[in-house]
Design an enzyme around this catalytic site. Structure first.
Site, PDB file in Angstrom:
ATOM      1  N   GLY A   2      60.579  46.331  51.142  1.00 14.15           N
ATOM      2  CA  GLY A   2      59.419  47.061  50.609  1.00 14.15           C
ATOM      3  C   GLY A   2      58.215  46.137  50.631  1.00 14.15           C
ATOM      4  O   GLY A   2      58.167  45.186  51.401  1.00 14.15           O
ATOM      5  N   ARG A   3      57.262  46.442  49.751  1.00 15.88           N
ATOM      6  CA  ARG A   3      56.027  45.637  49.731  1.00 15.88           C
ATOM      7  C   ARG A   3      56.334  44.163  49.489  1.00 15.88           C
ATOM      8  O   ARG A   3      55.815  43.288  50.177  1.00 15.88           O
ATOM      9  CB  ARG A   3      55.113  46.115  48.607  1.00 15.88           C
ATOM     10  CG  ARG A   3      54.649  47.547  48.695  1.00 15.88           C
ATOM     11  CD  ARG A   3      53.849  47.811  47.420  1.00 15.88           C
ATOM     12  NE  ARG A   3      53.398  49.173  47.302  1.00 15.88           N
ATOM     13  CZ  ARG A   3      54.084  50.150  46.721  1.00 15.88           C
ATOM     14  NH1 ARG A   3      55.296  49.914  46.226  1.00 15.88           N
ATOM     15  NH2 ARG A   3      53.582  51.363  46.625  1.00 15.88           N
TER      16      ARG A   3
ATOM     17  N   ARG B 131      67.345  50.744  52.787  1.00 13.34           N
ATOM     18  CA  ARG B 131      68.027  52.054  52.831  1.00 13.34           C
ATOM     19  C   ARG B 131      67.921  52.679  54.220  1.00 13.34           C
ATOM     20  O   ARG B 131      68.844  53.270  54.715  1.00 13.34           O
ATOM     21  CB  ARG B 131      67.443  53.000  51.777  1.00 13.34           C
ATOM     22  CG  ARG B 131      68.156  52.873  50.437  1.00 13.34           C
ATOM     23  CD  ARG B 131      67.454  53.629  49.376  1.00 13.34           C
ATOM     24  NE  ARG B 131      66.123  53.083  49.143  1.00 13.34           N
ATOM     25  CZ  ARG B 131      65.287  53.491  48.204  1.00 13.34           C
ATOM     26  NH1 ARG B 131      65.633  54.474  47.408  1.00 13.34           N
ATOM     27  NH2 ARG B 131      64.110  52.939  48.038  1.00 13.34           N
TER      28      ARG B 131
ATOM     29  N   ILE C 247      64.650  37.611  43.159  1.00 14.91           N
ATOM     30  CA  ILE C 247      63.429  37.806  42.357  1.00 14.91           C
ATOM     31  C   ILE C 247      63.304  39.286  41.969  1.00 14.91           C
ATOM     32  O   ILE C 247      62.246  39.711  41.498  1.00 14.91           O
ATOM     33  CB  ILE C 247      62.143  37.374  43.106  1.00 14.91           C
ATOM     34  CG1 ILE C 247      62.094  37.926  44.534  1.00 14.91           C
ATOM     35  CG2 ILE C 247      62.018  35.867  43.146  1.00 14.91           C
ATOM     36  CD1 ILE C 247      61.757  39.344  44.700  1.00 14.91           C
TER      37      ILE C 247
ATOM     38  N   ARG D 246      66.099  42.167  40.512  1.00 22.73           N
ATOM     39  CA  ARG D 246      66.733  42.507  39.241  1.00 22.73           C
ATOM     40  C   ARG D 246      68.133  41.903  39.224  1.00 22.73           C
ATOM     41  O   ARG D 246      68.847  41.946  40.243  1.00 22.73           O
ATOM     42  CB  ARG D 246      66.854  44.029  39.068  1.00 22.73           C
ATOM     43  CG  ARG D 246      65.571  44.737  38.731  1.00 22.73           C
ATOM     44  CD  ARG D 246      65.062  44.362  37.324  1.00 22.73           C
ATOM     45  NE  ARG D 246      63.854  45.077  36.959  1.00 22.73           N
ATOM     46  CZ  ARG D 246      62.610  44.599  37.120  1.00 22.73           C
ATOM     47  NH1 ARG D 246      62.409  43.402  37.648  1.00 22.73           N
ATOM     48  NH2 ARG D 246      61.569  45.313  36.735  1.00 22.73           N
TER      49      ARG D 246
ATOM     50  N   ASP E 194      65.394  34.283  39.415  1.00 19.91           N
ATOM     51  CA  ASP E 194      64.333  34.576  38.445  1.00 19.91           C
ATOM     52  C   ASP E 194      64.775  35.688  37.502  1.00 19.91           C
ATOM     53  O   ASP E 194      64.099  35.975  36.520  1.00 19.91           O
ATOM     54  CB  ASP E 194      63.051  35.001  39.189  1.00 19.91           C
ATOM     55  CG  ASP E 194      61.861  35.213  38.259  1.00 19.91           C
ATOM     56  OD1 ASP E 194      61.687  34.389  37.326  1.00 19.91           O
ATOM     57  OD2 ASP E 194      61.115  36.188  38.446  1.00 19.91           O
TER      58      ASP E 194
ATOM     59  N   GLU F 110      69.036  39.805  30.513  1.00 18.16           N
ATOM     60  CA  GLU F 110      67.957  38.909  30.086  1.00 18.16           C
ATOM     61  C   GLU F 110      67.627  39.111  28.606  1.00 18.16           C
ATOM     62  O   GLU F 110      67.707  40.250  28.132  1.00 18.16           O
ATOM     63  CB  GLU F 110      66.706  39.197  30.937  1.00 18.16           C
ATOM     64  CG  GLU F 110      66.931  38.837  32.388  1.00 18.16           C
ATOM     65  CD  GLU F 110      65.791  39.276  33.292  1.00 18.16           C
ATOM     66  OE1 GLU F 110      64.725  39.670  32.774  1.00 18.16           O
ATOM     67  OE2 GLU F 110      65.970  39.222  34.511  1.00 18.16           O
TER      68      GLU F 110
ATOM     69  N   HIS G  17      62.324  34.891  34.453  1.00 21.25           N
ATOM     70  CA  HIS G  17      61.682  36.137  34.914  1.00 21.25           C
ATOM     71  C   HIS G  17      60.147  36.001  34.894  1.00 21.25           C
ATOM     72  O   HIS G  17      59.469  36.697  34.145  1.00 21.25           O
ATOM     73  CB  HIS G  17      62.149  37.330  34.070  1.00 21.25           C
ATOM     74  CG  HIS G  17      61.890  38.661  34.741  1.00 21.25           C
ATOM     75  ND1 HIS G  17      62.698  39.752  34.564  1.00 21.25           N
ATOM     76  CD2 HIS G  17      60.904  39.069  35.588  1.00 21.25           C
ATOM     77  CE1 HIS G  17      62.222  40.767  35.256  1.00 21.25           C
ATOM     78  NE2 HIS G  17      61.128  40.369  35.880  1.00 21.25           N
TER      79      HIS G  17
HETATM   80  C1  8YV Z   1      57.311  41.939  34.868  1.00 24.64           C
HETATM   81  C2  8YV Z   1      58.667  42.740  36.841  1.00 24.64           C
HETATM   82  O1  8YV Z   1      57.537  40.698  34.287  1.00 24.64           O
HETATM   83  O2  8YV Z   1      56.997  44.186  37.617  1.00 24.64           O
HETATM   84  C3  8YV Z   1      58.182  43.997  37.451  1.00 24.64           C
HETATM   85  O3  8YV Z   1      59.030  44.839  37.796  1.00 24.64           O
HETATM   86  O4  8YV Z   1      59.809  42.475  36.821  1.00 24.64           O
HETATM   87  C4  8YV Z   1      57.697  41.775  36.281  1.00 24.64           C
HETATM   88  O5  8YV Z   1      56.526  41.762  37.014  1.00 24.64           O
HETATM   89  C5  8YV Z   1      57.955  42.929  34.004  1.00 24.64           C
HETATM   90  O6  8YV Z   1      58.168  44.158  34.555  1.00 24.64           O
HETATM   91  C6  8YV Z   1      57.107  43.095  32.769  1.00 24.64           C
HETATM   92  O7  8YV Z   1      57.627  44.030  31.972  1.00 24.64           O
END
Ligand code: 8YV
Length: 328
Positions: free
Chosen positions: A168-169, A190, A245, A247, A271, A276, A294
């Site tokens: 993706g981006r 996908r 980076i 999930r 990350d 978490e 994170h």
């Molecule tokens: C944020 C992230 O720290 O944008 C996301 O999906 O994982 C991070 O940029 C997080 O979502 C902040 O709630």
């Protein structure tokens, strides 16, 4: 009156603060605007929560949350008149998207503004885990350099075969950076990305077999849960590295720990984690694992941009029931 103030007072007249609910902690600029500009409600934690919901839930039309907390199944059920969820963050996997879709509840997120910083973080982890920079820093701080004249050799980071899981981006921005390091890029997605110059692999396992480093950039949620499983880690092999980076849910964390402990994987740069802010002690004990709290999007500039986009979505919805960046 400035235009900005005019817009704000228009919002105030249209929005009854009692219809806007802040769920969980949010970015300070967003929290300040919710409290001062909109007079929004804030969902309390603990024992007060049920009484609060009994009193206010029926009136809530708009929820504002961070991607980490989201609006989960139970809370969404408790908000019968919810129309929209304004999510700070590109990821919204903590929100029950299936229920939102069923009920016609719209969701916005904050794409694009964080792409560069998250991709930069992926590269920081990539370079660190391959070249051992954090481990070398620990070595110097422990005073070991004076005793042991040379830090153990690491592996070359340039010119590697790298697999991107999720083009993706953010995946594309990571790939573009890696091209600067002369890397050969493969990806799994996908579906193949039209016009992509990179080599498509038909499954995460095929991707892991083809590369030396696997970088996870896939969105979280039920569809990607456990995609990087024991088989994928085995295909990556004892000389392979993992960078995540995206999930923690995308990886089978116990399998990752076992592979690292048993030398079936060379290292990992992480990350994000399954639960978490809990980071398993087994990972902390490993010198070939780089651990970040994170912080992918965590720069002052990007967080300010994410806050602005979150509030832009909220104001837009209050003005004419549209979202600037609805999830697709
Ligand atoms: C944020 C992230 O720290 O944008 C996301 O999906 O994982 C991070 O940029 C997080 O979502 C902040 O709630």
């Amino acid at each position: 009156m400035s235009i900005d103030t005019a817009e704000h007072s228009e919002n105030r007249s249209k929005a009854n603060g009692q219809q806007i609910l802040q769920v969980g902690p949010v970015n300070p600029a967003v929290a300040a605007a919710l409290a001062d500009e909109f007079g929004a409600l804030r969902l309390p934690e603990g024992a007060e929560r049920e009484d609060f919901l009994e009193q206010h839930a029926d009136g809530v039309r708009i929820a504002v949350c961070s991607g980490r907390v989201g609006v989960d199944t139970e809370l969404m059920r408790q908000l019968p008149n919810l129309e929209v969820i304004v999510n700070f963050g590109v990821g919204y996997d903590a929100t029950d998207v299936a229920q939102a879709n069923e009920r016609g509840i719209a969701i916005s997120n904050t794409p694009d503004v964080l792409t560069d910083c998250v991709a930069d973080t992926a590269l920081a982890l990539y370079l660190d885990v391959l070249r051992g920079t954090s481990a070398a820093d620990r070595f110097v701080r422990r005073g070991e350099w004076a005793r042991i004249p040379s830090f153990p050799l690491t592996v070359r980071a340039s010119g590697r075969k790298v697999g991107i899981l999720g083009l993706g981006r953010i995946g594309k921005a990571i790939a573009a950076r890696l091209e600067g390091f002369g890397c050969e890029i493969h990806y799994h997605n996908r579906r193949p990305v039209e016009g992509s110059p990179y080599t498509y692999q038909s499954s995460p396992a095929e991707l892991a077999s083809a590369v030396e480093v696997l970088v996870i950039a896939a969105a979280g949620g039920p569809e990607s849960a456990g995609l990087v499983n024991a088989d994928v880690l085995e295909k990556l092999g004892p000389d392979g590295y993992l960078v995540n980076i995206a999930r923690g849910s995308v990886v089978d964390e116990p399998e990752l720990i076992a592979a690292l402990q048993e030398g079936r994987l060379a290292g990992a740069g992480l990350d994000v984690f399954a639960n978490e802010p809990h980071v398993p002690a087994e990972l902390m004990a490993l010198d070939n694992v780089v651990l970040l709290p994170h912080v992918g999007s965590g720069t002052r500039e990007t967080r300010a941009d994410m806050a602005a986009l979150t509030l832009h979505n909220l104001r837009s919805y209050l003005r004419d029931s549209t979202l600037v960046t609805p999830i697709s």
